[in-house]
Design an enzyme around this catalytic site. Structure first.
Site, PDB file in Angstrom:
ATOM      1  N   ARG A 245       0.854  -1.185   0.000  1.00 50.76           N
ATOM      2  CA  ARG A 245       0.000   0.000   0.000  1.00 50.76           C
ATOM      3  C   ARG A 245       0.894   1.241   0.000  1.00 50.76           C
ATOM      4  NH1 ARG A 245      -3.340  -2.406  -1.799  1.00 50.76           N
ATOM      5  NH2 ARG A 245      -5.433  -2.872  -1.120  1.00 50.76           N
TER       6      ARG A 245
ATOM      7  N   HIS B 205      -1.388   0.415 -10.119  1.00 54.42           N
ATOM      8  CA  HIS B 205      -2.073  -0.486  -9.180  1.00 54.42           C
ATOM      9  C   HIS B 205      -2.761  -1.649  -9.919  1.00 54.42           C
ATOM     10  CE1 HIS B 205      -4.042  -0.681  -4.949  1.00 54.42           C
ATOM     11  NE2 HIS B 205      -3.981  -1.904  -5.484  1.00 54.42           N
TER      12      HIS B 205
HETATM   13  P1  NDP Z   1      -2.191 -11.212   4.287  1.00 50.77           P
HETATM   14  O1  NDP Z   1      -3.042 -10.605   5.333  1.00 50.77           O
HETATM   15  O2  NDP Z   1      -2.576 -12.545   3.738  1.00 50.77           O
HETATM   16  O3  NDP Z   1      -0.698 -11.366   4.848  1.00 50.77           O
HETATM   17  C1  NDP Z   1      -0.064 -10.350   5.538  1.00 50.77           C
HETATM   18  C2  NDP Z   1       1.358 -10.809   5.915  1.00 50.77           C
HETATM   19  O4  NDP Z   1       2.033  -9.694   6.501  1.00 50.77           O
HETATM   20  C3  NDP Z   1       1.369 -11.937   6.933  1.00 50.77           C
HETATM   21  O5  NDP Z   1       2.408 -12.847   6.647  1.00 50.77           O
HETATM   22  C4  NDP Z   1       1.674 -11.212   8.248  1.00 50.77           C
HETATM   23  O6  NDP Z   1       2.384 -11.983   9.209  1.00 50.77           O
HETATM   24  C5  NDP Z   1       2.567 -10.095   7.752  1.00 50.77           C
HETATM   25  N1  NDP Z   1       2.551  -8.967   8.693  1.00 50.77           N
HETATM   26  C6  NDP Z   1       1.495  -8.215   9.085  1.00 50.77           C
HETATM   27  N2  NDP Z   1       1.883  -7.278   9.964  1.00 50.77           N
HETATM   28  C7  NDP Z   1       3.218  -7.438  10.135  1.00 50.77           C
HETATM   29  C8  NDP Z   1       4.189  -6.786  10.911  1.00 50.77           C
HETATM   30  N3  NDP Z   1       3.886  -5.778  11.722  1.00 50.77           N
HETATM   31  N4  NDP Z   1       5.471  -7.232  10.853  1.00 50.77           N
HETATM   32  C9  NDP Z   1       5.800  -8.277  10.064  1.00 50.77           C
HETATM   33  N5  NDP Z   1       4.914  -8.942   9.277  1.00 50.77           N
HETATM   34  C10 NDP Z   1       3.642  -8.525   9.325  1.00 50.77           C
HETATM   35  O7  NDP Z   1      -2.039 -10.136   3.119  1.00 50.77           O
HETATM   36  P2  NDP Z   1      -2.043 -10.387   1.543  1.00 50.77           P
HETATM   37  O8  NDP Z   1      -0.908 -11.290   1.228  1.00 50.77           O
HETATM   38  O9  NDP Z   1      -3.388 -10.763   1.077  1.00 50.77           O
HETATM   39  O10 NDP Z   1      -1.762  -8.905   1.000  1.00 50.77           O
HETATM   40  C11 NDP Z   1      -0.512  -8.277   1.223  1.00 50.77           C
HETATM   41  C12 NDP Z   1      -0.517  -6.841   0.743  1.00 50.77           C
HETATM   42  O11 NDP Z   1      -0.628  -6.804  -0.679  1.00 50.77           O
HETATM   43  C13 NDP Z   1      -1.643  -5.969   1.260  1.00 50.77           C
HETATM   44  O12 NDP Z   1      -1.140  -4.676   1.551  1.00 50.77           O
HETATM   45  C14 NDP Z   1      -2.586  -5.859   0.071  1.00 50.77           C
HETATM   46  O13 NDP Z   1      -3.351  -4.708   0.155  1.00 50.77           O
HETATM   47  C15 NDP Z   1      -1.593  -5.838  -1.059  1.00 50.77           C
HETATM   48  N6  NDP Z   1      -2.148  -6.214  -2.353  1.00 50.77           N
HETATM   49  C16 NDP Z   1      -1.818  -5.432  -3.427  1.00 50.77           C
HETATM   50  C17 NDP Z   1      -2.277  -5.742  -4.667  1.00 50.77           C
HETATM   51  C18 NDP Z   1      -1.860  -4.925  -5.842  1.00 50.77           C
HETATM   52  O14 NDP Z   1      -2.426  -5.073  -6.937  1.00 50.77           O
HETATM   53  N7  NDP Z   1      -0.870  -4.053  -5.728  1.00 50.77           N
HETATM   54  C19 NDP Z   1      -3.154  -6.893  -4.897  1.00 50.77           C
HETATM   55  C20 NDP Z   1      -3.390  -7.688  -3.714  1.00 50.77           C
HETATM   56  C21 NDP Z   1      -2.906  -7.340  -2.483  1.00 50.77           C
HETATM   57  P3  NDP Z   1       1.746 -13.314   9.876  1.00 50.77           P
HETATM   58  O15 NDP Z   1       1.663 -14.319   8.745  1.00 50.77           O
HETATM   59  O16 NDP Z   1       2.746 -13.702  10.888  1.00 50.77           O
HETATM   60  O17 NDP Z   1       0.401 -12.911  10.386  1.00 50.77           O
HETATM   61  C1  OXD Z   2      -5.936  -5.549  -3.442  1.00 51.81           C
HETATM   62  C2  OXD Z   2      -5.343  -4.613  -4.346  1.00 51.81           C
HETATM   63  O1  OXD Z   2      -5.854  -5.334  -2.246  1.00 51.81           O
HETATM   64  O2  OXD Z   2      -5.663  -4.619  -5.533  1.00 51.81           O
HETATM   65  O3  OXD Z   2      -6.499  -6.554  -3.908  1.00 51.81           O
HETATM   66  O4  OXD Z   2      -4.507  -3.819  -3.920  1.00 51.81           O
END
Ligand code: NDP
Ligand code: OXD
Length: 309
Positions: free
Chosen positions: A224, A272
């Site tokens: 993000r 994005h």
């Molecule tokens: P998830 O919720 O599935 O996973 C989040 C991961 O981040 C987990 O492994 C979690 O750890 C880790 N995490 C969270 N907080 C912390 C912290 N403080 N310190 C260390 N690790 C942390 O997220 P997604 O994989 O679904 O999405 C990831 C990101 O990608 C999001 O920001 C989403 O908005 C973005 N995204 C962007 C897209 C784009 O087109 N650009 C498309 C899809 C998603 P733990 O496993 O230990 O809980």
């Molecule tokens: C999502 C994204 O969160 O597109 O799926 O960023």
């Protein structure tokens, strides 16, 4: 009872049709043409307007149209008792992994320089950065991060990963928590941000962090916009701490025309699009969660409000 779709500037016709193909009895409303606000029980939102969601007195649950949920968690109009969910599909994971692999290859092979050179009929060979010299490190090993790690490992990269909790992924050098962040950064030179946006991760991509990377570093930012301290990125690029960056998400989207990032050759910008949920995959999840919400069941990919993702 009705299901509301809200996503300004997106054509929701295909999604509505896909939902009706799953269950033709569902009453689907598409913002802004809402016939009856009282009947809305479930909303699916992306970039929804401020103060919209407070207008539906019988709203029970809200789903993000994507994987990220910060836009829902930050909305004061969504009261605590309204349940939240997100949509994660195999295609979404696959798209993200492909995007990151492609960004790494583009960087290693200097493709952006060659595109520019072609426009100027310039023949200038550069040495490809060897795979062996690349240590990709993924921050966030959730749905997107794990799929990305697996694809990079399959493609012969030595991959590091960092999350809150320790992960067991074959071939991955896993790090966990604040205590292991420096070790993770010291062994990484291509940093990939796939963290959710929370109070803890807001502004995490700053100069102090970039300086801890194996030098020179490269940034792939697909989480993000608010994860990144924009002026620190410029400073890191100008001082050689980072060689370049590939950015898909921004604090302000669309990225304003006057933004300094547009003028930087060493910043690649995509609008994005790293991973976008296809309507035909989103529809069955939406329909299932609509029905689950109405019958008070746990939702698929329900968001843990306490944890913030
Ligand atoms: P998830 O919720 O599935 O996973 C989040 C991961 O981040 C987990 O492994 C979690 O750890 C880790 N995490 C969270 N907080 C912390 C912290 N403080 N310190 C260390 N690790 C942390 O997220 P997604 O994989 O679904 O999405 C990831 C990101 O990608 C999001 O920001 C989403 O908005 C973005 N995204 C962007 C897209 C784009 O087109 N650009 C498309 C899809 C998603 P733990 O496993 O230990 O809980
Ligand atoms: C999502 C994204 O969160 O597109 O799926 O960023």
């Amino acid at each position: 009872m009705s299901l509301l779709l809200v996503a300004p500037n997106r054509n929701l016709k295909t999604l509505k049709e896909a939902i009706l193909a799953e269950d033709s009895n569902i009453d689907v409303e598409v913002w802004p043409a809402i016939e009856n606000k009282e009947r809305v029980n479930f909303a699916v939102c992306w970039n929804h307007p401020k103060h919209l969601l407070g207008q539906f007195p019988n709203l029970q649950a809200v789903s993000s149209l994507g994987a990220g949920v910060n836009h829902l968690l930050n909305d004061p109009d969504i009261s605590e008792e309204i349940r939240l969910s997100r949509i994660v599909t195999p295609t979404l994971r696959g798209q993200m992994a492909d995007y990151v692999l492609n960004a790494i290859s583009t960087y290693r092979h200097h493709w952006n320089d060659y595109y520019r050179d072609k426009n100027q009929t310039r023949w200038e060979q550069q040495l490809t950065i060897l795979k062996e010299k690349c240590s990709p490190g993924i921050m966030g090993l959730g749905e997107m991060g794990q799929a990305t790690a697996e694809l990079l490992i399959k493609n012969g990269y030595k991959v590091n990963g960092w999350a809150r909790s320790h992960k067991e992924i074959e071939g991955l050098n896993a790090y966990a928590g604040k205590a292991e962040l420096s070790d993770f950064l010291n062994t990484t030179n291509i940093l990939i941000c796939l963290l959710p946006l929370t109070d803890e991760t807001n502004g995490i991509l700053d100069l102090e962090l970039f300086k801890q990377l194996k030098q020179p570093g490269y940034l792939i930012q697909v989480g993000r916009g608010e994860h990144l301290v924009e002026e620190d990125l410029i400073y890191a690029l100008d001082t050689g701490t980072l060689n370049g960056a590939c950015l898909d998400v921004f604090e302000e989207e669309p990225l304003p025309a006057k933004h300094t990032f547009w003028n930087r050759d060493n910043i690649t910008i995509t609008p994005h699009i790293a991973a976008i949920t296809p309507a035909e995959e989103a529809a069955p999840v939406i329909v299932e969660n609509y029905k689950r919400a109405l019958s008070g069941m746990e939702l698929i990919h329900e968001v843990d409000r306490e944890r913030g993702y």
